[in-house]
Design an enzyme around this catalytic site. Structure first.
Site, PDB file in Angstrom:
ATOM      1  N   CYS A  35       8.042 -10.800   5.783  1.00 46.89           N
ATOM      2  CA  CYS A  35       7.847  -9.564   6.533  1.00 46.89           C
ATOM      3  C   CYS A  35       6.636  -9.700   7.440  1.00 46.89           C
ATOM      4  O   CYS A  35       5.868 -10.660   7.332  1.00 46.89           O
ATOM      5  CB  CYS A  35       7.660  -8.369   5.588  1.00 46.89           C
ATOM      6  SG  CYS A  35       6.112  -8.419   4.650  1.00 46.89           S
ATOM      7  N   PRO A  76       2.603 -19.131   3.630  1.00 42.88           N
ATOM      8  CA  PRO A  76       1.608 -18.629   4.595  1.00 42.88           C
ATOM      9  C   PRO A  76       1.217 -17.205   4.212  1.00 42.88           C
ATOM     10  O   PRO A  76       1.824 -16.232   4.650  1.00 42.88           O
ATOM     11  CB  PRO A  76       2.365 -18.679   5.929  1.00 42.88           C
ATOM     12  CG  PRO A  76       3.807 -18.529   5.549  1.00 42.88           C
ATOM     13  CD  PRO A  76       3.969 -19.137   4.189  1.00 42.88           C
ATOM     14  N   ASP A 102       3.589 -12.871   1.565  1.00 39.44           N
ATOM     15  CA  ASP A 102       4.150 -14.024   2.254  1.00 39.44           C
ATOM     16  C   ASP A 102       4.597 -13.557   3.642  1.00 39.44           C
ATOM     17  O   ASP A 102       5.527 -12.757   3.769  1.00 39.44           O
ATOM     18  CB  ASP A 102       5.334 -14.562   1.452  1.00 39.44           C
ATOM     19  CG  ASP A 102       5.908 -15.849   2.026  1.00 39.44           C
ATOM     20  OD1 ASP A 102       5.684 -16.123   3.215  1.00 39.44           O
ATOM     21  OD2 ASP A 102       6.608 -16.561   1.275  1.00 39.44           O
ATOM     22  N   HIS A 103       3.923 -14.073   4.674  1.00 39.17           N
ATOM     23  CA  HIS A 103       4.209 -13.605   6.033  1.00 39.17           C
ATOM     24  C   HIS A 103       5.597 -14.010   6.506  1.00 39.17           C
ATOM     25  O   HIS A 103       6.084 -13.521   7.536  1.00 39.17           O
ATOM     26  CB  HIS A 103       3.156 -14.156   7.003  1.00 39.17           C
ATOM     27  CG  HIS A 103       2.777 -13.187   8.078  1.00 39.17           C
ATOM     28  ND1 HIS A 103       3.686 -12.376   8.713  1.00 39.17           N
ATOM     29  CD2 HIS A 103       1.566 -12.894   8.635  1.00 39.17           C
ATOM     30  CE1 HIS A 103       3.058 -11.644   9.617  1.00 39.17           C
ATOM     31  NE2 HIS A 103       1.769 -11.930   9.579  1.00 39.17           N
ATOM     32  N   ARG A 104       6.272 -14.879   5.762  1.00 39.08           N
ATOM     33  CA  ARG A 104       7.633 -15.251   6.152  1.00 39.08           C
ATOM     34  C   ARG A 104       8.639 -14.157   5.840  1.00 39.08           C
ATOM     35  O   ARG A 104       9.677 -14.074   6.503  1.00 39.08           O
ATOM     36  CB  ARG A 104       8.044 -16.547   5.432  1.00 39.08           C
ATOM     37  CG  ARG A 104       7.216 -17.767   5.787  1.00 39.08           C
ATOM     38  CD  ARG A 104       7.596 -18.954   4.906  1.00 39.08           C
ATOM     39  NE  ARG A 104       7.315 -18.680   3.499  1.00 39.08           N
ATOM     40  CZ  ARG A 104       7.582 -19.530   2.510  1.00 39.08           C
ATOM     41  NH1 ARG A 104       8.141 -20.713   2.791  1.00 39.08           N
ATOM     42  NH2 ARG A 104       7.292 -19.226   1.259  1.00 39.08           N
TER      43      ARG A 104
END
Length: 463
Positions: A437, A259, A433-435
């Protein structure tokens, strides 16, 4: 059966199987045979050049004897673990010669016998071949067997070409069977091309440029349906194989699994350019590039925000932050987009970074990097400004967690101390990658990079 093993037949011949190439590669495309049926080979003699998804490598044979069969033709893809070449013992040789056994790394299936361009691996290292003239169209790829091999066996290494030099009316200079196949499948006449390679050799880029210059064929009526319909007249069909297939698979996987979010900021790079000019004026014998300074700034940012120097282990349901920064540098090559890696880049000085970047990108464009140098990155720097564009939303190099993109540096109006001035401005974009941070960390990293570009003195204070 795994790669790096062999099979002994009832007649005493040995089948050398395509070795395990490592790094998750499961197949390779034959570029050129270095031997022909009937040739006598020695232990560790290079017998074939293959192209994997990551590099072009030479494959030496661990057996000595006489070649009785070549399994596969130039342009054919062979899976790991399948026969590559069949060797028969010489007259009076019972086949138990201790030299006809695998070395320890072959037994382990490590793939260490593969020799990439420029590795300097003794006498079996790759030699830059002299251009040969393609005197006839490449025949359709077929399996080369002992019965048929003598009729179409390629020239042996070191054999003089039938025609030397490029003279008026001579056939076009083509080295790579892949280039010949691409031209044939695309309907490009090689005789009409002007090679841009050394000595006028026609490269893949020359064929692709000819394809791009073609007028687009517009069908008279829309097709009744899409899907598996055959290509219409005038369409160019390029098989999705080799490096293009790997690039497509990796980018698709990145988009499926990560994501990603992209943020960007315009920055005044006038100070950075002035800093580079001052460094290079002081020591012109060891120039420092803008890319090296940007790499140094990224390393400073990752030291402050290590969350971005990481990857997500989906199977283990965890985030792994890497101890070292293995910096990937996106480089456009004739074979496609490559991302060579500088391992433990944080240990290098800025001058060492500049030298390593120059050497690595040049080797990548020449196809001289072994597969190990093209994997294992933890963060990527992408200077797409060399293409004359300002911004981009790049796709993350899976399984990394972030990528910094840099646009072109151009003169733009900029407010300095309340006054309008012309400055050197560029756009920085960070895809993350929003996972791993949230926006605060990503924004903090990008702002740190931007501040160091605008005020290089801040970089000195943080390294």
């Amino acid at each position: 059966m795994g790669g790096g093993m062999s099979e002994r037949t009832a007649t005493g011949t040995r089948d050398f199987l395509l070795p395990d190439l490592g790094e998750g590669l499961s197949e390779a495309e034959i570029v050129e045979w270095r031997v022909a049926v009937g040739d006598v080979v020695t232990v560790d003699q290079t017998v074939v050049e293959v192209e994997t998804a990551k590099a072009v490598v030479d494959v030496p044979c661990p057996y000595a004897g006489r070649v009785v069969a070549l399994h596969g033709a130039a342009g054919e893809v062979r899976p790991v673990g399948q026969p590559l070449i069949t060797i028969a013992p010489l007259d009076g040789d019972g086949g138990d010669d201790p030299h006809a056994t695998y070395r320890e790394e072959e037994r382990a299936g490590s793939g260490n016998v593969l020799i990439g361009y420029g590795t300097g691996h003794g006498g079996s290292g790759r030699r830059r071949r002299r251009p040969r003239l393609a005197l006839a169209p490449e025949p359709e790829p077929t399996a080369v067997s002992a019965a048929a091999g003598a009729d179409r066996a390629p020239a042996r290494p070191g054999a003089a070409p039938a025609v030397s030099g490029a003279t008026a009316g001579a056939a076009p200079l083509v080295i790579s069977p892949i280039v010949r196949r691409l031209a044939k499948e695309s309907g490009v006449e090689l005789a009409t091309l002007r090679g841009t390679g050394p000595g006028g050799v026609i490269r893949r880029a020359d064929v692709e440029a000819a394809l791009a210059a073609r007028p687009v064929a517009v069908p008279d009526a829309p097709a009744a349906h899409v899907g598996l319909a055959p290509a219409a007249d005038g369409d160019v069909v390029i098989p999705l194989t080799g490096i293009r297939k790997v690039i497509a698979d990796k980018l698709s996987r990145s988009r499926r699994e990560i994501p990603e979010v992209t943020i960007w900021v315009d920055v005044d790079a006038t100070g950075l350019l002035a800093t580079r000019a001052a460094i290079n004026a002081a020591t012109p014998e060891a120039p420092v590039s803008i890319l090296a300074l940007l790499a140094r700034i990224c390393l400073s940012g990752l030291r402050r925000y290590p969350q971005l120097n990481a990857h997500v282990d989906t199977e283990g349901q965890r985030i792994v932050q890497s101890a070292g920064v293995h910096l990937g540098i996106a480089a456009q090559t004739d074979r496609g987009l490559m991302v060579p890696v500088l391992r433990d880049a944080q240990r290098l000085t800025t001058r060492e970074l500049a030298a390593a970047l120059a050497e690595t990108t040049a080797a990548a464009r020449a196809g001289a990097l072994p597969p190990a140098r093209l994997t294992g990155g933890t963060f990527t720097l992408n200077n797409y400004g060399v293409f004359g564009v300002d911004g981009s939303t790049p796709i993350i190099n899976h399984p990394e967690a972030a990528l910094l993109g840099v646009g072109r540096i151009v003169d733009k109006p900029w407010v300095v101390d309340g006054q309008l001035a012309v400055r050197k401005v560029t756009q920085l974009s960070l895809t993350f990658d929003h996972r791993v941070c949230d926006g605060g960390v990503a924004g903090g990293f990008l702002r740190h990079v931007a501040d160091c570009v605008e005020q290089p003195a801040l970089l000195v204070a943080n390294v």
